[in-house]
Design a protein around this motif. Structure first.
Motif, PDB file in Angstrom:
ATOM      1  N   VAL A 188       0.823  -1.222   0.000  1.00 49.09           N
ATOM      2  CA  VAL A 188       0.000   0.000   0.000  1.00 49.09           C
ATOM      3  C   VAL A 188       0.854   1.268   0.000  1.00 49.09           C
ATOM      4  CG1 VAL A 188      -1.869  -1.202   1.184  1.00 49.09           C
ATOM      5  CG2 VAL A 188      -0.181   0.063   2.536  1.00 49.09           C
ATOM      6  N   GLN A 234      -0.268   4.491  -1.535  1.00 46.67           N
ATOM      7  CA  GLN A 234      -1.432   5.208  -1.027  1.00 46.67           C
ATOM      8  C   GLN A 234      -1.382   5.526   0.463  1.00 46.67           C
ATOM      9  OE1 GLN A 234      -4.220   2.267  -3.063  1.00 46.67           O
ATOM     10  NE2 GLN A 234      -5.382   4.160  -3.292  1.00 46.67           N
ATOM     11  N   GLN A 291     -12.505   3.316  -2.265  1.00 46.61           N
ATOM     12  CA  GLN A 291     -11.208   2.766  -2.655  1.00 46.61           C
ATOM     13  C   GLN A 291     -11.275   1.241  -2.598  1.00 46.61           C
ATOM     14  OE1 GLN A 291      -8.465   4.184  -3.660  1.00 46.61           O
ATOM     15  NE2 GLN A 291      -8.589   6.349  -3.129  1.00 46.61           N
ATOM     16  N   LEU A 300      -7.865  -0.680  -2.874  1.00 43.84           N
ATOM     17  CA  LEU A 300      -7.061  -0.633  -1.655  1.00 43.84           C
ATOM     18  C   LEU A 300      -7.644  -1.552  -0.593  1.00 43.84           C
ATOM     19  CD1 LEU A 300      -4.781   0.565   0.047  1.00 43.84           C
ATOM     20  CD2 LEU A 300      -6.311   2.467   0.618  1.00 43.84           C
ATOM     21  N   ARG A 301      -8.954  -1.474  -0.404  1.00 40.61           N
ATOM     22  CA  ARG A 301      -9.596  -2.329   0.593  1.00 40.61           C
ATOM     23  C   ARG A 301      -9.411  -3.800   0.237  1.00 40.61           C
ATOM     24  NH1 ARG A 301     -15.723  -1.203   2.056  1.00 40.61           N
ATOM     25  NH2 ARG A 301     -15.965  -1.539  -0.187  1.00 40.61           N
ATOM     26  N   ARG A 343      -6.991  -5.193  -1.496  1.00 45.50           N
ATOM     27  CA  ARG A 343      -5.611  -5.603  -1.253  1.00 45.50           C
ATOM     28  C   ARG A 343      -5.344  -5.812   0.234  1.00 45.50           C
ATOM     29  NH1 ARG A 343      -1.808  -1.351  -3.780  1.00 45.50           N
ATOM     30  NH2 ARG A 343      -3.625   0.008  -3.731  1.00 45.50           N
TER      31      ARG A 343
END
Length: 211
Positions: free
Chosen positions: A41, A44, A127, A130-131, A133
Motif C-alpha cells: 500500500v 497510497q 477505494q 485498496l480495501r 488488497r
C-alpha cells in the motif's frame, strides 16, 4: 517437598525457553507480513498508517504492536529504506473530520483512531482496490500465523514428548492464551500433521497409496 520443587524448576525453565522460541517465530511472521503490507500500500498509505492498520486488523496487543513496529523499522533500515511519512493520498480529506485521541491512550488508541480514519476514507472515496488488497493481505497473514502456531505446537510436542502429544499441544495453547475457536483449529491441525506421519493414509485422499 524439596524434591518436587527441584523437579519443577527445570521443567518451568524449559517451558519458558521453548515459549521464547515460539514467540520469536510469531514475531518474525508478523514482521514479514507487516512489511509486505507496507510495500503493498506504499503508493497510497505511509508506513505508520499501514502498520497501524495491520495492528488493528490482526488484533495485536500494545506490546506486540511495539515489537512488530520496531522490528519492521529495523528491517527497513537494513534495506537502506527511510519510511515515508506521507502517502500519495491523506487518510482523510481534512484534519477537521477526525477528533484526535488523547495522548495518554497510547498505541492502542492511535491504532483505533487510524483504523477509523481508514474506514471512513475507504467508504468515502470508494477505494475498492485498496480495501481488497488489505483484506487479501490480512487473510494471508492470518492463515500464515495459524501455520506458525501449528509449528509452535509441534515444537512443544517434540520438546515435551514425555507429556504425551495431546497434553503438550494443549500446554502450548494454554501458555500462549490462545482463544478457544482458534485454539481448536491449531490443535486439530497439529495433531493432523502428526497423524499423517504416524497413521496409514486414508484411501481416496490426496497422497493416499493406490489400492
Amino acid at each position: 517437598m524439596a524434591l518436587t520443587r527441584n523437579n519443577s524448576r527445570p521443567s518451568q525453565r524449559q517451558i519458558d525457553l521453548t515459549t521464547a522460541v515460539c514467540q520469536e517465530r510469531l514475531l518474525a511472521t508478523h514482521v514479514r507480513h507487516v512489511l509486505a503490507l507496507v510495500d503493498l500500500v506504499s503508493d497510497q498509505l505511509p508506513f505508520d498508517s499501514a502498520v497501524d492498520i495491520y495492528v488493528r486488523v490482526l488484533r495485536l496487543n500494545p506490546e506486540q504492536a511495539r515489537n512488530v513496529a520496531s522490528r519492521a523499522l529495523a528491517a527497513l533500515g537494513q534495506r537502506g529504506v527511510i519510511p515515508s511519512q506521507d502517502g500519495v493520498a491523506p487518510l482523510v480529506e481534512s484534519d477537521d473530520d477526525v477528533t484526535d485521541a488523547p495522548a495518554d491512550e497510547g498505541l492502542r488508541g492511535r491504532s483505533e483512531q487510524t483504523f477509523a480514519r481508514f474506514r471512513r476514507r475507504i467508504r468515502g472515496r470508494v477505494q475498492e482496490d485498496l480495501r481488497h488488497r488489505i483484506n487479501l493481505a490480512a487473510a494471508r497473514a492470518e492463515d500464515t500465523l495459524i501455520s506458525a502456531h501449528v509449528e509452535n505446537a509441534l515444537t512443544f510436542v517434540k520438546t515435551f514428548d514425555e507429556m504425551g502429544t495431546s497434553e503438550a499441544a494443549e500446554l502450548y495453547l494454554e501458555t500462549m492464551s490462545i482463544q478457544e475457536g482458534v485454539a481448536d483449529v491449531i490443535y486439530n491441525r497439529a495433531l493432523r500433521t502428526i497423524a499423517d506421519d504416524a497413521l496409514p493414509p486414508v484411501e481416496g485422499e490426496p497422497g493416499a497409496r493406490a489400492g
